[in-house]
Write an enzyme that holds these catalytic residues in place. Structure first.
Site, mmCIF file in Angstrom:
data_model
loop_
_atom_site.group_PDB
_atom_site.id
_atom_site.type_symbol
_atom_site.label_atom_id
_atom_site.label_comp_id
_atom_site.label_asym_id
_atom_site.label_seq_id
_atom_site.Cartn_x
_atom_site.Cartn_y
_atom_site.Cartn_z
ATOM 1 N N SER A 193 0.837 -1.197 0.000
ATOM 2 C CA SER A 193 0.000 0.000 0.000
ATOM 3 C C SER A 193 0.880 1.259 0.000
ATOM 4 O O SER A 193 1.735 1.403 -0.860
ATOM 5 C CB SER A 193 -0.953 -0.038 1.200
ATOM 6 O OG SER A 193 -1.920 0.978 1.100
ATOM 7 N N ASP A 327 -7.839 -5.532 -6.490
ATOM 8 C CA ASP A 327 -7.670 -4.348 -5.638
ATOM 9 C C ASP A 327 -7.975 -3.092 -6.429
ATOM 10 O O ASP A 327 -7.327 -2.820 -7.438
ATOM 11 C CB ASP A 327 -6.240 -4.298 -5.108
ATOM 12 C CG ASP A 327 -5.950 -3.020 -4.333
ATOM 13 O OD1 ASP A 327 -6.890 -2.505 -3.694
ATOM 14 O OD2 ASP A 327 -4.811 -2.550 -4.372
ATOM 15 N N HIS A 380 -6.333 -5.900 -1.751
ATOM 16 C CA HIS A 380 -5.259 -4.961 -1.455
ATOM 17 C C HIS A 380 -4.173 -5.561 -0.570
ATOM 18 O O HIS A 380 -2.995 -5.251 -0.726
ATOM 19 C CB HIS A 380 -5.862 -3.725 -0.788
ATOM 20 C CG HIS A 380 -4.926 -2.570 -0.650
ATOM 21 N ND1 HIS A 380 -4.254 -2.026 -1.720
ATOM 22 C CD2 HIS A 380 -4.547 -1.843 0.441
ATOM 23 C CE1 HIS A 380 -3.509 -1.015 -1.303
ATOM 24 N NE2 HIS A 380 -3.663 -0.891 -0.003
#
Length: 403
Positions: A193, A327, A380
């Site tokens: 991320s 994601d 994600h």
């Protein structure tokens, strides 16, 4: 939040982490053989499965004596050959998310089940897909103000990419002084991320330190980024087409946004574009992220990561850039595009990679040790969705073999 010279106690962990760690004081109550600021963990609340599968250590490293800025880490030694296996620093993103997110929900040594009365500890079980099966992993809460990391001067909670990278580099130098037995092990930096910024900026600091002769000299080999933030244009412009391709928005909503924004979604150029993007957000939102703090004021001051990736890989440091293909926070299409934009020749053409005789995703290998891979069906936080496949690509890549 007040700024200036006031002091602050270590910030409380978000509720999900309290289930495992309880609090800093309760956590350290189950540690012994202290070798400040680290300590051997002899038991973990909620785990009744007997002896831990490997040695665990936890503690603080002070990265700024004057401000009392201290970063918290938790080390899980490899369950295989800790004296030889790679050592991997893991960073969650946010900015503001504790790396205990990775420890608890993704690739740490335990899985857990909720149950019992309200407020009671969950039961912990050994995770058969823990990344500690093949490496030692350092989970670091960074920057100060995140998770259990803190500063006695809350002005430090106003920070950014460059200060975070510098602090994390200081942490590593001091950490390896505390644990010199790992200095000869291959060392990697990994994260997901917003750690798509943390990882290359920290890797850059590490390489600069090696070139300057900073002691101790780290045996740095490369880095991994999962569903990572990289570049405003590539990442931002991937969102709307990805939502359309995944059937999250209709053809008419996509055409409206494409016409109003002229294909430039990351920086709305008109009121009509704003309105169209608002409609896309309303229809396709993935909801708020929970394991993060709002106590820090963070500035993205490092710019695009593309130049960092180009610099690191051109110097021979291996890089695995992987993406869960479901994601929408950081779509794999944008990541695939920026990795190709580096201009490296293809040495392993686009193909499937396999786990247990099933397609686990797709991969393409480039010159200079750069690999891009997707993980089929993952969101994600890839290891949370696909633990077996994640351990497979992690193990293979660390071993230097093709996915």
């Amino acid at each position: 939040m007040a700024r200036g010279g006031s002091t602050a106690a270590p910030p409380a962990l978000p509720l999900p982490l309290l289930l495992v760690v309880v609090s800093s004081s309760a956590f350290f109550a189950c540690c012994c053989l202290a070798a400040p600021p680290g300590a051997l963990v002899t038991s973990v609340p909620g785990f009744a499965g007997g002896k831990l599968p490997s040695k665990h250590y936890a503690g603080y490293v002070t990265v700024d004596e004057a401000h009392g800025r201290r970063l918290f880490y938790y080390l899980v030694e490899s369950e295989r050959e800790p004296a030889k296996d790679p050592v991997v620093l893991w960073l969650n993103g946010g900015p503001g998310c504790s790396s205990f997110d990775g420890f608890v929900y993704e690739h740490g040594p335990f899985n857990f089940e909720a149950g019992g009365s309200a407020g009671s500890l969950p039961k912990l079980h050994l995770n058969p897909c823990s990344w500690s099966k093949v490496s030692s992993v350092i989970y670091l809460d960074s920057p100060a103000g995140v998770g259990l990391s803190y500063s006695k001067n809350v002005s430090d909670y106003e920070t950014g990419d460059l200060k975070t990278a510098a602090d994390s580099h200081t942490f590593l130098l001091k950490w390896f002084q505390l644990y010199p037995e790992f200095l000869t092990n291959p060392f990697y930096i990994a994260g997901e991320s917003y750690a798509g910024v943390y990882v290359p900026t920290l890797s850059h600091e590490v390489v600069k330190g090696i070139q300057k002769g900073d002691k101790p000299i780290l045996n740095f080999k490369g880095y991994m980024v999962g569903n990572g933030v990289c570049d405003t244009v590539f990442d931002g412009n991937a969102l709307v087409p990805f939502a359309h391709g995944m059937a999250l928005i209709s053809e008419s909503i996509y055409k409206e946004a494409n016409t109003a924004c002229q294909g430039n979604y990351w920086n709305a150029s008109s009121a009509k574009c704003d309105e169209a993007l608002s409609k896309v957000d309303t229809v396709s939102s993935i909801g708020p992220w929970q394991l993060c703090t709002d106590k820090i004021d963070f500035d993205h001051d490092a710019g695009s990561m593309i130049i960092y990736h180009k610099n690191l890989t051109s110097q021979g440091y291996r890089a695995l850039i992987y993406s869960g293909d479901h994601d929408m926070c950081v779509p794999h299409t944008g990541t695939e595009a920026w990795t190709a934009s580096l201009g490296y020749g293809i040495v392993d053409s686009w193909r499937q990679w396999i786990v247990n005789e099933q397609v686990a995703g797709y991969t393409q290998g480039y010159e200079n040790g750069l690999t891009f891979a997707t993980i089929k069906g993952a969101g994600h936080t890839v290891p949370e969705y696909k633990p077996q496949e994640s351990l497979a690509f992690y193990s293979r890549w660390l071993n230097g073999t093709k996915l």
